[in-house]
Design an enzyme around this catalytic site. Structure first.
Site, PDB file in Angstrom:
ATOM      1  N   GLY A   1       0.832  -1.213   0.000  1.00 57.38           N
ATOM      2  CA  GLY A   1       0.000   0.000   0.000  1.00 57.38           C
ATOM      3  C   GLY A   1       0.851   1.241   0.000  1.00 57.38           C
ATOM      4  N   ASN A   2       0.271   2.365   0.373  1.00 56.60           N
ATOM      5  CA  ASN A   2       1.047   3.606   0.471  1.00 56.60           C
ATOM      6  C   ASN A   2       0.440   4.467   1.577  1.00 56.60           C
ATOM      7  OD1 ASN A   2      -1.027   5.457  -0.688  1.00 56.60           O
ATOM      8  ND2 ASN A   2      -0.771   4.096  -2.447  1.00 56.60           N
TER       9      ASN A   2
END
Ligand code: C5P
Length: 412
Positions: free
Chosen positions: A218-219
């Site tokens: 993810g981020n």
């Protein structure tokens, strides 16, 4: 949005709001509402009914608004106080609105200051019902509310479902929370002809691409920028769908939220909504890659100490692959977070992805990018020179972006 510091801002700043408070237990929340509206820059004139004063004192409101709380129809300020209040108001909000007040408003009674002010005003009126759930469900209350909505044109905000006063059940009847009422009042103040009745689609947040049942790629996107745009578009009168990746933010008030985890799910949600959207805003930080395959069980640390290797596949570029599905004549806005060659890379994306506007920011700058409430952006528009904005709150960036969208929607 709850949690963000309240500072004067559009559409509340410099506006006159009459806040009527009638006699229900939810009146204690209206002190917070008066405080929030004041901190957003509004001048709030609070009018208490006689029964409201059984629950809250005029002084509590004076402490948070810095203005005199009004209680009497026949006061020292003269018999025409209601006329002045009504004429000067940009919006009138009654919260809580009890069953008795709703009945009196439906009949056009003029037996106290707030009811009389309603007759004297031509400003938008928002009522926030609050009562026991059985009372709210009573056909007479429902009849009064339909009459108010259909014939008087007042907005009815809420009630919500949730725990009512001690021992009173938990069906619809609970007053909306102050920050939600603030948004409902904001919509009454902000309605923008360019957005009224339009459909707006916004993507926001990160996507999570599963590695196994507990891990993901993810981020650090929080969703704040996209949520602020969705809320601001709703306030301007649009019907808004927010396709959101995982985010801890509260859903924007009034907005339809489609919650997704992965880029594939976000793609599907966007593909089904974009054909009906007059405006689409791609504010999501979509994960560019996903693991080739998802392990069915949690991956174990190997006994022998060998490290696993993740093999990744590119995700679809949602803005690009849904380009042909866009409604004809719709306006499309993209975002670009860059760490170098900001303007060059952003201009390329504007063109390649068919955006009308591109909001670019440099992730390495203080106060810009993920997990902060502010942003320093440059707005690129095909055929125009880039507009570099100063460091602004994400709320204000949302307003400036929507000002541009409004001009494009109006054919400017
Ligand atoms: O990642 P990139 O900088 O190319 O993103 C630019 C724009 O494209 C953003 O508006 C983003 O929301 C959108 N985008 C997308 N799907 C992706 C990657 C980016 O819609 N897979």
């Amino acid at each position: 949005m709850p949690g963000t510091p309240l500072a004067p801002r559009r559409p509340w700043q410099g506006r006159r709001i009459v806040l009527g408070v009638t006699g229900g237990i939810a009146a204690y929340k209206s002190i917070q509402l008066a405080r929030d509206l004041t901190r957003l820059g509004a001048e709030v004139d609070v009018v208490l009914t006689r029964s409201a004063q059984q629950f809250v004192a005029p002084l509590s409101f004076e402490g948070v608004t810095g203005r005199r709380t009004l209680t009497d129809l026949f006061s020292v300020e003269g018999a025409a106080l209601h006329v002045r209040l009504g004429r000067e108001a940009d919006a009138v909000c009654v919260a809580p609105a009890t069953a008795d007040f709703i009945a009196r408003a439906a009949q056009g009674r003029a037996d106290d200051l707030i009811c009389t002010t309603l007759l004297a005003t031509r400003a938008p009126v928002i009522l926030c019902p609050a009562m026991n759930d059985r009372m709210f469900a009573h056909p007479q209350v429902q009849h009064n509310l339909s009459h108010i909505r259909d014939h008087l044109g007042y907005g009815i905000a809420g009630p919500a479902e949730g725990p009512l006063a001690v021992g009173e059940g938990d069906g619809p009847g609970r007053m909306l929370e102050p920050h939600q009422i603030t948004e409902a009042v904001g919509r009454a103040l902000a309605t923008d002809a360019a957005f009224r009745g339009r459909r707006v689609l916004v993507t926001a947040g990160p996507t999570h691409e599963p590695i196994d049942p507990v891990r993901y790629v993810g981020n650090r996107s929080s969703g704040r920028m996209g949520y602020a745009i969705a809320q601001a578009a709703w306030r301007r009168g649009a019907q808004v769908t927010l396709v959101s990746g995982p985010s801890s933010l509260e859903h924007p008030f009034g907005v339809d939220v489609v919650s997704v985890e992965t880029a594939a799910a976000m793609h599907e949600a966007v593909a089904s909504a974009i054909g009906g959207a007059d405006v689409s805003v791609f504010a999501a930080a979509v994960a560019d890659f996903r693991p080739d395959s998802v392990h069915a069980q949690k991956m174990k640390r190997s006994e022998g100490g060998t490290s696993p290797t993740l093999s990744l596949t590119a995700n679809p570029d949602i803005a690009l692959v849904t380009r042909d599905l866009r409604k004809e004549g719709s306006v499309c806005v993209g975002f670009a977070l860059e760490t170098r060659d900001l303007l060059k890379n952003a201009a390329k994306k504007l063109d390649q992805k068919g955006f009308h506007l591109l909001v670019a920011n440099d992730a390495t700058e203080d106060g810009a990018g993920f997990e902060v409430d502010t942003n320093r952006v440059t707005i690129l528009k095909a055929g125009a020179s880039p507009e570099a904005l100063p460091l602004l709150s994400k709320h204000e960036v949302a307003e400036v972006v929507l000002d541009h969208v409004a001009r494009l929607l109006s054919g400017e």
